[in-house]
Design an enzyme around this catalytic site. Sequence first.
Site, PDB file in Angstrom:
ATOM      1  N   ASP A  80     -47.244   5.994  -4.303  1.00 48.19           N
ATOM      2  CA  ASP A  80     -46.308   6.156  -5.129  1.00 48.19           C
ATOM      3  C   ASP A  80     -44.751   5.788  -4.869  1.00 48.19           C
ATOM      4  O   ASP A  80     -44.544   6.022  -3.775  1.00 48.19           O
ATOM      5  CB  ASP A  80     -46.428   7.424  -5.531  1.00 48.19           C
ATOM      6  CG  ASP A  80     -45.964   8.755  -4.898  1.00 48.19           C
ATOM      7  OD1 ASP A  80     -44.183   9.010  -5.101  1.00 48.19           O
ATOM      8  OD2 ASP A  80     -47.104   9.125  -4.128  1.00 48.19           O
ATOM      9  N   ASP A 169     -44.902  13.608 -14.328  1.00 45.58           N
ATOM     10  CA  ASP A 169     -44.515  14.365 -13.029  1.00 45.58           C
ATOM     11  C   ASP A 169     -43.712  15.482 -13.151  1.00 45.58           C
ATOM     12  O   ASP A 169     -42.800  14.820 -14.092  1.00 45.58           O
ATOM     13  CB  ASP A 169     -43.444  13.462 -12.312  1.00 45.58           C
ATOM     14  CG  ASP A 169     -43.197  13.768 -10.986  1.00 45.58           C
ATOM     15  OD1 ASP A 169     -43.655  15.154 -10.333  1.00 45.58           O
ATOM     16  OD2 ASP A 169     -43.027  13.321  -9.917  1.00 45.58           O
ATOM     17  N   GLU A 171     -42.540  19.251 -12.158  1.00 45.48           N
ATOM     18  CA  GLU A 171     -42.507  20.041 -10.277  1.00 45.48           C
ATOM     19  C   GLU A 171     -41.280  20.305 -10.608  1.00 45.48           C
ATOM     20  O   GLU A 171     -40.082  20.516 -11.873  1.00 45.48           O
ATOM     21  CB  GLU A 171     -42.749  19.130  -9.319  1.00 45.48           C
ATOM     22  CG  GLU A 171     -41.915  17.963  -9.409  1.00 45.48           C
ATOM     23  CD  GLU A 171     -42.469  16.814  -8.101  1.00 45.48           C
ATOM     24  OE1 GLU A 171     -41.428  17.290  -7.418  1.00 45.48           O
ATOM     25  OE2 GLU A 171     -42.481  15.899  -8.507  1.00 45.48           O
TER      26      GLU A 171
END
Length: 287
Positions: A80, A169, A171
Amino acid sequence: MSVRRSRTPGRRLTPAGVLLAALALLFTLPGAASADGTPRTQDTPQRGSAHMGMGVIEHDGQGGGPPPAGNRAVQTEGVDVSSHQGNVSWGSLWSSGVKWAYVKATEGNYYKNPYFAQQYNGSYNIGMIRGAYHFATPNDSSGANQANYFVDGGGGWSRDGKTLPGVLDIEWNPYGAACYGKTQAQMVAWIREFLNTYKSRTGRDAVIYTATSWWTQCTGNYSGFGSTNPLWVARYNSTVGQLPAGWGVYTMWQYTSTGPIVGDHNRFNGALDRVVALANGSGDAGA
């Protein structure tokens, strides 16, 4: 005879006044506080600079690398990337065995990766199966708003056998409070709104990228997405460890931030045909 000129009161500051003025200036400068009101420090990164796994080492630590290839089921190497990598040498990655990639497209509702075209198209042109990801900042706007921003900014999907579904994503907040100032119930609701909006726009269930410790802290280890949304788990160690509630298997595992050529390397939990299956929409809930 000399004439004494009058002085405007307050023109000369005492040492204490100088200190107070400096402190006042500091907290009125742009960036003195994050969007959720958390005071910022010199160590707070610039908005837009977040990337996958940014907080993994700080919060989860870092152990050994992945086990030897002979000790695990067939897995497929991937990477990534974000603007930190700039123009990526996709040919070098392909030659090293990397067969899939995810590229950061957007963050919040305010940032688009300036290297997105080179990274997203370059990985595709070299032969990789690729997709886009969105770094969520739930304190900035609603889940629906950010899902639409993501799709409009490159996070869509097409049934061409080489485009993976988009990734949420979610987090640690690199700019302030870990859970973005939300309760666990509010965080689950925000994630659900993002996922529902993304599916309504693209017809696909988005992949969820997270770390088990963050998921436990900020969603209460909510188990309601495991049957629909593939899991991409972050853990920099020789084993993937415990998964978040609701997922019996992971689809992808980010196992290191210090891989060759680019830092973030990943394993897809299956052979290349399973990566293709996910791209085609026949492997959404696990590899």
